[in-house]
Write a protein that holds these residues in place. Sequence first.
Motif, PDB file in Angstrom:
ATOM      1  N   PHE A   1      34.984  32.807  37.717  1.00 56.44           N
ATOM      2  CA  PHE A   1      35.090  33.327  39.076  1.00 56.44           C
ATOM      3  C   PHE A   1      33.886  32.815  39.860  1.00 56.44           C
ATOM      4  N   ILE A   2      34.129  31.923  40.826  1.00 57.83           N
ATOM      5  CA  ILE A   2      33.052  31.336  41.626  1.00 57.83           C
ATOM      6  C   ILE A   2      33.027  32.009  42.990  1.00 57.83           C
ATOM      7  N   SER A   3      31.878  32.585  43.354  1.00 58.47           N
ATOM      8  CA  SER A   3      31.748  33.266  44.639  1.00 58.47           C
ATOM      9  C   SER A   3      30.598  32.660  45.434  1.00 58.47           C
ATOM     10  N   GLY A   4      30.503  33.090  46.677  1.00 62.50           N
ATOM     11  CA  GLY A   4      29.456  32.600  47.562  1.00 62.50           C
ATOM     12  C   GLY A   4      29.990  32.564  48.976  1.00 62.50           C
ATOM     13  N   PRO A   5      29.126  32.646  49.973  1.00 61.59           N
ATOM     14  CA  PRO A   5      29.576  32.645  51.363  1.00 61.59           C
ATOM     15  C   PRO A   5      30.257  31.339  51.745  1.00 61.59           C
ATOM     16  N   SER A   6      30.969  31.367  52.855  1.00 66.97           N
ATOM     17  CA  SER A   6      31.681  30.188  53.333  1.00 66.97           C
ATOM     18  C   SER A   6      30.711  29.039  53.584  1.00 66.97           C
ATOM     19  N   GLY A   7      31.102  27.830  53.149  1.00 66.48           N
ATOM     20  CA  GLY A   7      30.304  26.648  53.429  1.00 66.48           C
ATOM     21  C   GLY A   7      29.289  26.277  52.375  1.00 66.48           C
ATOM     22  N   VAL A   8      29.263  26.985  51.219  1.00 66.33           N
ATOM     23  CA  VAL A   8      28.237  26.689  50.204  1.00 66.33           C
ATOM     24  C   VAL A   8      28.696  25.630  49.196  1.00 66.33           C
ATOM     25  N   GLY A   9      29.955  25.190  49.282  1.00 65.18           N
ATOM     26  CA  GLY A   9      30.416  24.135  48.397  1.00 65.18           C
ATOM     27  C   GLY A   9      31.453  24.534  47.372  1.00 65.18           C
TER      28      GLY A   9
ATOM     29  N   ASP B   1      36.309  37.549  47.656  1.00 70.16           N
ATOM     30  CA  ASP B   1      36.697  38.939  47.440  1.00 70.16           C
ATOM     31  C   ASP B   1      36.235  39.396  46.054  1.00 70.16           C
ATOM     32  N   LEU B   2      35.068  40.045  46.005  1.00 67.63           N
ATOM     33  CA  LEU B   2      34.495  40.462  44.725  1.00 67.63           C
ATOM     34  C   LEU B   2      35.265  41.601  44.068  1.00 67.63           C
ATOM     35  N   SER B   3      36.180  42.235  44.794  1.00 67.57           N
ATOM     36  CA  SER B   3      36.979  43.297  44.174  1.00 67.57           C
ATOM     37  C   SER B   3      37.993  42.727  43.191  1.00 67.57           C
ATOM     38  N   LEU B   4      38.118  41.401  43.130  1.00 62.95           N
ATOM     39  CA  LEU B   4      39.017  40.758  42.179  1.00 62.95           C
ATOM     40  C   LEU B   4      38.329  40.448  40.853  1.00 62.95           C
ATOM     41  N   LEU B   5      37.028  40.659  40.782  1.00 64.01           N
ATOM     42  CA  LEU B   5      36.307  40.449  39.527  1.00 64.01           C
ATOM     43  C   LEU B   5      36.786  41.432  38.452  1.00 64.01           C
TER      44      LEU B   5
ATOM     45  N   ILE C   1      41.833  50.232  38.429  1.00 70.55           N
ATOM     46  CA  ILE C   1      42.056  48.854  38.857  1.00 70.55           C
ATOM     47  C   ILE C   1      41.259  47.889  37.984  1.00 70.55           C
ATOM     48  N   PHE C   2      40.081  48.360  37.523  1.00 69.93           N
ATOM     49  CA  PHE C   2      39.172  47.491  36.799  1.00 69.93           C
ATOM     50  C   PHE C   2      39.109  47.813  35.302  1.00 69.93           C
ATOM     51  N   SER C   3      40.069  48.560  34.813  1.00 77.39           N
ATOM     52  CA  SER C   3      40.014  49.000  33.420  1.00 77.39           C
ATOM     53  C   SER C   3      40.314  47.872  32.433  1.00 77.39           C
ATOM     54  N   ARG C   4      41.028  46.854  32.864  1.00 74.87           N
ATOM     55  CA  ARG C   4      41.379  45.766  31.952  1.00 74.87           C
ATOM     56  C   ARG C   4      40.190  44.842  31.732  1.00 74.87           C
ATOM     57  N   VAL C   5      39.976  44.474  30.496  1.00 71.65           N
ATOM     58  CA  VAL C   5      38.846  43.610  30.129  1.00 71.65           C
ATOM     59  C   VAL C   5      39.365  42.266  29.650  1.00 71.65           C
ATOM     60  N   PHE C   6      38.815  41.191  30.224  1.00 71.65           N
ATOM     61  CA  PHE C   6      39.155  39.850  29.765  1.00 71.65           C
ATOM     62  C   PHE C   6      38.266  39.494  28.573  1.00 71.65           C
ATOM     63  N   LYS C   7      38.873  38.994  27.507  1.00 66.65           N
ATOM     64  CA  LYS C   7      38.124  38.678  26.302  1.00 66.65           C
ATOM     65  C   LYS C   7      38.228  37.182  26.003  1.00 66.65           C
ATOM     66  N   PRO C   8      37.203  36.408  26.392  1.00 63.39           N
ATOM     67  CA  PRO C   8      37.234  34.964  26.126  1.00 63.39           C
ATOM     68  C   PRO C   8      37.085  34.671  24.646  1.00 63.39           C
ATOM     69  N   GLU C   9      37.654  33.548  24.226  1.00 64.91           N
ATOM     70  CA  GLU C   9      37.517  33.128  22.836  1.00 64.91           C
ATOM     71  C   GLU C   9      36.050  32.807  22.548  1.00 64.91           C
ATOM     72  N   LYS C  10      35.524  33.321  21.447  1.00 58.41           N
ATOM     73  CA  LYS C  10      34.094  33.185  21.161  1.00 58.41           C
ATOM     74  C   LYS C  10      33.709  31.808  20.628  1.00 58.41           C
ATOM     75  N   GLU C  11      34.607  31.140  19.925  1.00 62.60           N
ATOM     76  CA  GLU C  11      34.217  29.918  19.245  1.00 62.60           C
ATOM     77  C   GLU C  11      34.809  28.666  19.886  1.00 62.60           C
TER      78      GLU C  11
END
Length: 578
Positions: free
Chosen positions: A370-378, A534-538, A322-332
């Motif tokens: 990917f922004i995470s945090g408990p409910s109500g943190v903004g 849902d951290l399993s989406l990272l 499920i997590f084998s794919r790697v996202f590669k952001p542009e470096k420059e």
Amino acid sequence: MIRGVDLIKIYEDPVTEYNVAALRGLDIDVDDGELVSIIGPSGSGKTTLINIISGRDIPNGGLLIVDGLRIDKLTEKERRSFRYENIGIVNQFASQNLFSHLTVRENLIMPMKFRYKSRKEVREDLEELLHLFNIKHIENNKASRISGGESMRLSLAAAMAKKPRFILADEPTGTLDSQNTYDVIDILKNVNKNMGTTILVVTHDIRYRNVFDKSLTIRDGRLVGIGNETDKKQLDFLKDSSELNKAYIDSSGFIQIPEKIKTLIAMEDVAEFDIHPSKKLAILWNPKLIPKDEIIDILQKPAGEWIEEKQEDLMFEDIEDIFSRVFKPEKEESPIIKIKGLTRSYEIYGKKYPVIKGIDLEINKGDFIFISGPSGVGKTTLLNLIAGLIRPDEGKITIKNFSYNNKNDTAISDFRLENIAYITQYHSLFEPIPLKENLQIPYLFLKKPYDQIFGDDVSKRCHIFHKRDQYPNELSAGEKQRATLSLALTRKTPILLADEPTANLDSELARALMNVLMDVVEKFNATFIMCSHDLSLLRSGFRHIKLSDGIVTEDTRMTKNKLKKTINEYLQIENNKK
């Protein structure tokens, strides 16, 4: 008691002449005082079942008895009266349960007044509900100014305010983080134990398996599995998430083979059965792969000679694909979004409560945030600020050299239309027109031609293309979510924002759609910012930003090792094999 036998519900649209079978012969039995979860993927008929049990809708066929009454035989007025007296309903979106302009106290007092209770009774019941649902500390806050977890607890409390015999909750924790989900589960168990209220919770969230008295699984409008509470210390996150190892035989003799079994034995369109000589055991097999002679040999062996397989605990290696794919952001790439000193507060009774507290961020073009945090943190507030839907108290937001400061609403709206697609928790579809026309609306405002080929491809990958001729009110919550996602992606904007984009989807669909999102980001070098609990989406390569109390507490690039550690902790997976 709730008893449904061979329930059928078909939705018909007189304009499109399109029929949708939501329930296809479903059976259900719930005893008085039971706490039951009804689990199924998006579009399986969960919400339709709730609507029929509550009397807001009626089946086309079958029998339904609630508290000794044939609900399907009552008039609309009789159903409304029964619902008012006996049923508390909690919709999946808290905004549909509450009066946003009223305080927490006033939202609870309102249903009590409808029951003509004395002031003394109201005061006593009010205090009990405030403490039971842990909302005493926000009793004077307006419902529009409380967090998602608090809103859902208030929704449940408001449903309980009239002391109904039944509580029907539709996806009550779909948009909540894990801690708030467990808090709601504990509250439901406490209410059921202390008040004896019969509670049904419909959800796609497999965390509800094995935590209530009974767990029913429905798929394609039928009951396909029944499970009872066990002593498991861990919840079966992601493990057999779309099926159970047991199947249910309904009143018409229908049985659906669990997907795992069907896959393992390569079942196609024909299955064969045979009976053990003891007549206590049947066997199912694929006749195209194994001859009947071999099956007879197996059946004639003594039971002690049969090989037993032990199921091992869930390991990271079991889900690593499920997590084998790697996202590669542009470096420059240079920053496309610059945030400096961002602050935002909400005013409650003349007092300001800060939600975002001086955040500084730079987000590069082509990145996946990917922004995470408990409910109500903004989290949602931050997305709304980036989208220009609300204005900050202090600080500056610059996107593509366009600053929101000193710009009027029209200029911001025009900029947003051209540059930002926002997938909110609530669908943004126009009800009077079918889905295929909804997808073309942004292009009418932009005065650009609609890319039909790309739009169809995205709709297919979002598993919503087959619904293109239907109207939004004919879609389930999960289908609306996928339609909204498809609408946003077809716009090809340089920036995409998403607030809990997979909240109403089962885990299998959620994982598939993450691949779609990554493909769009990489293809168009777009910038994607999503909030989710849902951290399993990272995924490896994502930039993970944690929010806590309105500030950034962590900002890291996910490596494979970091991802593995995060997933192990989040899913409570056993230590990996060496």
